[in-house]
Every structure is written in C-alpha cells, then in structure tokens.
Design a protein around this motif. Structure first.
Motif, PDB file in Angstrom:
ATOM      1  N   ILE A 110     -14.126   5.293  15.140  1.00 32.98           N
ATOM      2  CA  ILE A 110     -14.342   4.440  16.314  1.00 32.98           C
ATOM      3  C   ILE A 110     -14.014   2.977  16.018  1.00 32.98           C
ATOM      4  CG2 ILE A 110     -16.051   3.621  17.979  1.00 32.98           C
ATOM      5  CD1 ILE A 110     -17.457   6.327  17.695  1.00 32.98           C
ATOM      6  N   PRO A 111     -14.612   2.358  14.986  1.00 32.15           N
ATOM      7  CA  PRO A 111     -14.258   0.957  14.702  1.00 32.15           C
ATOM      8  C   PRO A 111     -12.817   0.782  14.232  1.00 32.15           C
ATOM      9  CG  PRO A 111     -15.733   1.827  13.006  1.00 32.15           C
ATOM     10  CD  PRO A 111     -15.708   2.826  14.105  1.00 32.15           C
ATOM     11  N   LEU A 112     -12.266   1.795  13.559  1.00 31.83           N
ATOM     12  CA  LEU A 112     -10.874   1.695  13.117  1.00 31.83           C
ATOM     13  C   LEU A 112      -9.926   1.680  14.317  1.00 31.83           C
ATOM     14  CD1 LEU A 112     -10.785   4.092  10.019  1.00 31.83           C
ATOM     15  CD2 LEU A 112     -10.551   1.611  10.026  1.00 31.83           C
ATOM     16  N   ARG A 113     -10.183   2.539  15.277  1.00 31.59           N
ATOM     17  CA  ARG A 113      -9.352   2.568  16.481  1.00 31.59           C
ATOM     18  C   ARG A 113      -9.472   1.270  17.261  1.00 31.59           C
ATOM     19  NH1 ARG A 113     -11.218   8.761  18.000  1.00 31.59           N
ATOM     20  NH2 ARG A 113      -9.637   9.853  16.737  1.00 31.59           N
ATOM     21  N   LYS A 114     -10.676   0.738  17.329  1.00 28.90           N
ATOM     22  CA  LYS A 114     -10.873  -0.527  18.041  1.00 28.90           C
ATOM     23  C   LYS A 114     -10.116  -1.661  17.359  1.00 28.90           C
ATOM     24  CE  LYS A 114     -15.294   0.195  20.396  1.00 28.90           C
ATOM     25  NZ  LYS A 114     -14.728  -0.170  21.717  1.00 28.90           N
ATOM     26  N   ALA A 115     -10.170  -1.701  16.038  1.00 31.32           N
ATOM     27  CA  ALA A 115      -9.476  -2.757  15.295  1.00 31.32           C
ATOM     28  C   ALA A 115      -7.971  -2.673  15.517  1.00 31.32           C
ATOM     29  CB  ALA A 115      -9.803  -2.648  13.806  1.00 31.32           C
ATOM     30  N   TYR A 116      -7.439  -1.463  15.492  1.00 28.57           N
ATOM     31  CA  TYR A 116      -6.000  -1.277  15.690  1.00 28.57           C
ATOM     32  C   TYR A 116      -5.589  -1.663  17.113  1.00 28.57           C
ATOM     33  CZ  TYR A 116      -1.483   1.087  16.080  1.00 28.57           C
ATOM     34  OH  TYR A 116      -0.161   1.367  16.305  1.00 28.57           O
ATOM     35  N   CYS A 117      -6.334  -1.171  18.099  1.00 26.95           N
ATOM     36  CA  CYS A 117      -5.985  -1.424  19.499  1.00 26.95           C
ATOM     37  C   CYS A 117      -6.120  -2.902  19.856  1.00 26.95           C
ATOM     38  CB  CYS A 117      -6.866  -0.584  20.422  1.00 26.95           C
ATOM     39  SG  CYS A 117      -6.525   1.187  20.336  1.00 26.95           S
ATOM     40  N   HIS A 118      -7.170  -3.540  19.369  1.00 23.80           N
ATOM     41  CA  HIS A 118      -7.364  -4.961  19.666  1.00 23.80           C
ATOM     42  C   HIS A 118      -6.231  -5.799  19.077  1.00 23.80           C
ATOM     43  CE1 HIS A 118      -9.351  -8.797  20.337  1.00 23.80           C
ATOM     44  NE2 HIS A 118      -9.162  -9.086  19.063  1.00 23.80           N
ATOM     45  N   SER A 119      -5.849  -5.498  17.853  1.00 24.14           N
ATOM     46  CA  SER A 119      -4.778  -6.256  17.201  1.00 24.14           C
ATOM     47  C   SER A 119      -3.446  -6.039  17.912  1.00 24.14           C
ATOM     48  CB  SER A 119      -4.660  -5.843  15.731  1.00 24.14           C
ATOM     49  OG  SER A 119      -5.849  -6.120  15.026  1.00 24.14           O
TER      50      SER A 119
END
Length: 302
Positions: A110-119
């Motif tokens: 979950i946090p990994l996907r958020k970090a990728y999508c936000h960037s």
C-alpha cells in the motif's frame, strides 16, 4: 541484486517449509522448530521493512532526476512527447523484489504504491501542462476554414505547431492517451496487481487512435482480480489526477477560437473511446468520456 533475490527465495521457502500445514504434526510442536520459525519471521519483518523503505525513497529520487532534466519536457517552439522508457527500465530492476515483498507481507504494498503513484503524478502533470501550454501559445489563432475529420495525426509525424485548434487538440490526445494507457498497464504489472491485462505496456504507437491493450482478449476476472481492479483504479486516480485540467484547457481554448472545432474534436475523442478496451486503464476511459461530455456541452452553446 542477484544475491538479494536468492536470499529472498531462500527466506520465502524456509518460512513456507516451517508452516504447520507443511510439516508432520509431531515436528510442528517441537520447541526448536517453533524457535526457528520465530527467527525466520523476525528476519522476514526486518527484510520487508528495509526493502520497503529503500523503494519508498527510490521512486521519488528517480522521478526527481527526470523533473530536473529540462530535455524531458516541452520547450518553446518544440513539443516533446513523454518518454518513460528509461524510467521503466530502471524500475524493472526491482520488479522481483516487489513480488517477494508482496508474498511476504501484502500490507507493505500500500505505501509503496502510493509513493510510486504520487511521484509519477508530479512528472505526468508537468509533462501534460507544458505540452498543453505550448500548443496553445504556439498554435495559429486563426479559425480553421475547413475542419479536419481525419482524426489524430500519425504518431511518427514530426511534432510542430498546429494549424488549427482542432489539430492542437488532436496532438494532445495522440501524444498522451496512448501514453496514459501504457502507464496504467505498467503500474498494474509492476506493482503486482492481480488483474487481467491485454497487450504490453511498451507497445509502439501507430497512426490510428487504437491504444495499447486494445487488442487481444482478457481472461474472465476472478473475485480476487475484481477486488484488485478496484484498488488499481484508486491508484490510477492518484497517479493521473489533475491531468484532466490540461485537456480541458485545450478544449476550452479551441472552442473560444473556433466553436466549430467541436465537431472534429468530438470525432477524435469518439474514435479513441471506441478503441479503448482494457479494463486496467479505466481512468483513461473516464477521462475520454468527460472530454466528450465537455465538448458536447460547449457545442450546444453554438
């Protein structure tokens, strides 16, 4: 990296072999086995935490390096199509690592996907904003005497100044819609979503409005894939949210210069909607539907 992957494989196998369901009941209750299992679980937690922290820092750093390179973006008098081939190549280096993280602890995705999508959202929005601004600033302001019904220009056509508002819209659609579909497919594969995908994420664009993933058949989704598809759509919204404003700006600008440009713009949009088949790029379908509705509303004012 190879040694790290081998270590991941060994740890995953060791934990699986020490699960009670995979052992003789008489061994599963032994103190030594329980202690060894606890040791492996501790190793798993430590590994997942450190690997996740590394990737959460890696994605923003990778995108920042692209944001700091002006050659990646449209400049005055020169339209620059988005190209993320190098970024995807670097990301694929850690694809298997992500698979192991998911197998060991799904909650860490979950946090990994958020970090990728936000960037990636920062990068895509800047690409779209500068491309849209240059189209509006450099395109001819004269009304088109004969609106084109030929649809979008070919992908191999040199990017230049548009001769009409409708052509400017066509260039925006041709440059970004296939790109957004590719990014959606890559996200689904790279971030280990269990969803059916059709077509590759790096297919070449052609002169038709057929987007990547519009050919081929998808397997019937299972309950798990349906649930993952919902999570994927949330991630896609986070990754692409805001880009619609640059498309709206082109539509509003084109209508202001030449209300009749709504006719070819509607035709172009409709052809892309017809060519959009993959469920994985659901956000792109929503964007196209919104554009079609906006064009229809504007044309009703003529």
């Amino acid at each position: 990296m190879v040694k790290n992957i081998e270590a991941c494989e060994w740890l995953t196998s060791a934990i699986k072999n020490l699960e009670a369901s995979n052992m003789d009941p008489s061994y599963a209750k032994m103190r030594a086995v329980r202690e060894k299992r606890a040791e492996f679980v501790l190793l798993k937690c430590t590994f997942v935490r450190r690997a996740s922290e590394f990737l959460r820092n890696y994605f923003p750093t990778l995108i920042d390096s692209m944001l700091n390179d002006k050659d990646n973006f449209t400049q005055k008098g020169q339209l620059q199509r988005p190209d993320h081939a190098d970024m995807r190549y670097k990301c694929r280096t850690y694809a298997r690592l992500l698979q192991f993280i998911k197998s060991l602890d799904k909650s860490c995705m979950i946090p990994l996907r958020k970090a990728y999508c936000h960037s990636l959202n920062l990068l895509i929005r800047r690409e779209a904003r500068e491309y849209s601004n240059e189209l509006r600033n450099s395109s001819k302001a004269s009304k088109s005497s004969a609106p084109s019904f030929e649809g979008p220009a070919g992908a191999n056509q040199p990017a230049g100044i548009a001769d009409s508002p409708a052509e400017a819209y066509s260039k925006m659609i041709t440059a970004f819609i296939p790109h957004l579909v590719d990014e959606s497919l890559f996200l689904a594969h790279f971030m280990c979503f269990e969803v059916p995908t059709s077509g590759g994420s790096d297919s070449d664009e052609d002169s038709t409005p057929k987007t990547s993933g519009s050919s081929g058949s998808s397997a019937k989704p299972s309950n798990n894939s349906s649930a993952d598809l919902g999570v994927l759509n949330e991630c896609l919204q986070e990754m692409l949210d805001g880009i619609q404003e640059d498309f709206y700006a082109i539509v509003d600008w084109a209508f202001k210069l030449d209300p009749l440009s709504c006719i070819p713009m509607h035709g172009i949009t409709d052809r892309y909607i017809a060519g959009q088949k993959t469920e994985v790029a659901g956000y792109v379908s929503v964007l196209l539907d919104d554009l079609e509705s906006r064009i229809t509303i504007l044309f009703s004012r003529v």
